[in-house]
Design a protein around this motif. Sequence first.
Motif: not given
Length: 109
Positions: A29-49
């Motif tokens: 769960d901790k590892a998956m939460d970390s991956h989910a958080s990283d993916m969310y950050k990437i999606l936010v940055e991609a949307d801003k771009l």
Amino acid sequence: MQKVADEPLALLAYNSRNIGESNQGEVVDKAMDSHASDMYKILVEADKLRLDILKRMIDILTPLQAVEFQVASKKLQVGLHEWSKRRDIQMGITQLFNTDNHSSSGDSL
């Protein structure tokens, strides 16, 4: 860039007896939460771009060109969406999500 969380997750998956089964659920769960958080950050940055590029393009274009661009973009989006739905049906992918249907071999999923 690979993170340290990648290795434990891969080892947990490898050492699991059955798919989705692990006695170290908290670590997974901790590892998956970390991956989910990283993916969310990437999606936010991609949307801003994406929005930044769109705003700059609209500034460059004449008003009529901007409208034509928006219409063409929407047509492309709708066309890709419709194509992907047809492709999923052709490939039988929708059956994975519909438990009422049977696989092409006749076995229940």
